[in-house]
Design an enzyme around this catalytic site. Structure first.
Site, short mmCIF file in Angstrom:
data_model
loop_
_atom_site.label_atom_id
_atom_site.label_comp_id
_atom_site.label_asym_id
_atom_site.label_seq_id
_atom_site.Cartn_x
_atom_site.Cartn_y
_atom_site.Cartn_z
N CYS A 26 0.83 -1.21 0.00
CA CYS A 26 0.00 0.00 0.00
C CYS A 26 0.86 1.25 0.00
CB CYS A 26 -0.93 -0.01 1.22
SG CYS A 26 -1.98 1.47 1.34
N CYS A 75 -0.43 4.04 2.26
CA CYS A 75 -0.19 3.79 3.69
C CYS A 75 1.26 4.03 4.07
CB CYS A 75 -0.55 2.34 4.03
SG CYS A 75 -2.18 1.81 3.50
N ASP A 76 2.19 3.59 3.22
CA ASP A 76 3.59 3.52 3.62
C ASP A 76 4.55 4.40 2.83
OD1 ASP A 76 2.88 1.59 5.52
OD2 ASP A 76 3.08 -0.03 4.06
#
Length: 320
Positions: A135, A138-139
């Site tokens: 992701c 997300c990261d």
């Protein structure tokens, strides 16, 4: 404990836990079947910096434990196990857990999520959260000014790579073929980005690490068989997601990929009394906060359904 319940929730993660919190606060005494990965994908995540309310970030497992504890505080109960089959053709609904225990329910919330497809190469599972991610949203923030690889050839890979250019110094798309499956507009966007390079017609063999974090990806040329290591600080696997809906066996309407279809802006499925929330019905956003929001909607829709009022079809009305 009785095996009949007003509300059964399948799956945890932000969607299932939020649905449990709202249903419990409505005195519906929900029972949650936790599945094989209690807490969902966030239990495989280290630092979560984009969930509102945590100015310094929060560990994924810590956030999931807090949500579970909050649901229990209001009266939700949990059963460890996996829903292996359901019968939604008659009431009450029947849910078989681990192929042996049967629960019955007046209403059902499906929050079983979607699992990222993985490469299946050595070192991949061990390095999740330590350089391997599925992701970018997300990261990506953790790879500022670093070099990363994106493995895949579809729209998701192009989108992930383009997003990562906002953070990373260099992004390399790695694909097993010469041609991409991505749409032309997505390909053009990636090809015209000066931060994006391409390594094509190679097969990933192994995640390379120093024991603590990823340092690269070993690949093999499909033409010459030559092996080499593509050095990188992170590897994003972007080969798609698989919604966890196999156990439904066609009893609820799903799209061509397997995501549950819901009605308008509600969480209602085509089966009255069955609702869906989180990544099992959302192939687009796939964020903890959107999953939590949809869990709230599902619990509120269940409450209205049990009160005897039809779930409102928001698609037929104007936003207020």
């Amino acid at each position: 404990m009785s095996n009949h319940h007003r509300v059964v929730i399948l799956g945890t993660g932000p969607a299932g836990y939020t649905a449990a919190i709202y249903a419990a606060r409505a005195s519906l005494q929900p029972v949650i079947v936790e599945g094989s990965e209690p807490g969902g994908q966030l239990t495989l995540t280290t630092e979560v910096e984009n969930f509102p309310g945590f100015s310094d970030g929060v560990q994924g497992p810590e956030l999931m434990v807090a949500m579970r504890t909050q649901a229990e505080r209001f009266g939700a109960t949990f059963r460890t196990g996996l829903a292996t089959s359901v019968n939604l053709s008659e009431r009450p609904f029947r849910i078989v857990v681990d192929e042996k225990e049967t629960l019955t329910a007046d209403t059902l919330i499906i929050a079983t999520g979607a699992s990222a497809k993985m490469l299946g190469v050595p070192g991949e599972q061990e390095m999740i959260g330590r350089g391997v991610s599925t992701c970018a949203t997300c990261d990506g923030f953790f790879f500022r000014n670093k070099k990363v690889l994106v493995v895949g050839g579809g729209d998701s890979a192009m989108e992930e790579a383009t997003y990562l250019t906002h953070h990373a110094e260099k992004v390399t798309i790695v694909h097993r073929r010469e041609e991409f499956r991505a749409s032309k507009v997505m390909q053009d966007r990636a090809r015209h980005n000066e931060k994006i390079d391409f390594v094509l017609n190679v097969t990933p063999l192994e995640m390379v690490s120093d024991g603590n974090k990823v340092t690269g990806l070993k690949v093999k040329s499909n033409e010459t068989g030559e092996e080499r290591v593509l050095e990188a600080d992170g590897v994003f696997v972007a080969i798609g997601h698989r919604p966890n809906t196999d156990f439904l066996k066609g009893q609820v309407e799903v799209d061509k990929v397997g995501y549950i279809v819901t009605s308008g802006h509600s969480s209602a499925t085509n089966v009255p009394g069955v609702f869906a929330c989180g990544d099992v019905m959302d192939s687009h956003y796939r964020q903890a906060i959107t999953a939590a929001g949809s869990g709230c909607k599902a619990a509120m829709d269940v409450e209205k359904f049990l009160e005897g009022s039809a779930v409102h079809d928001w698609s037929m009305s104007s936003a207020k």
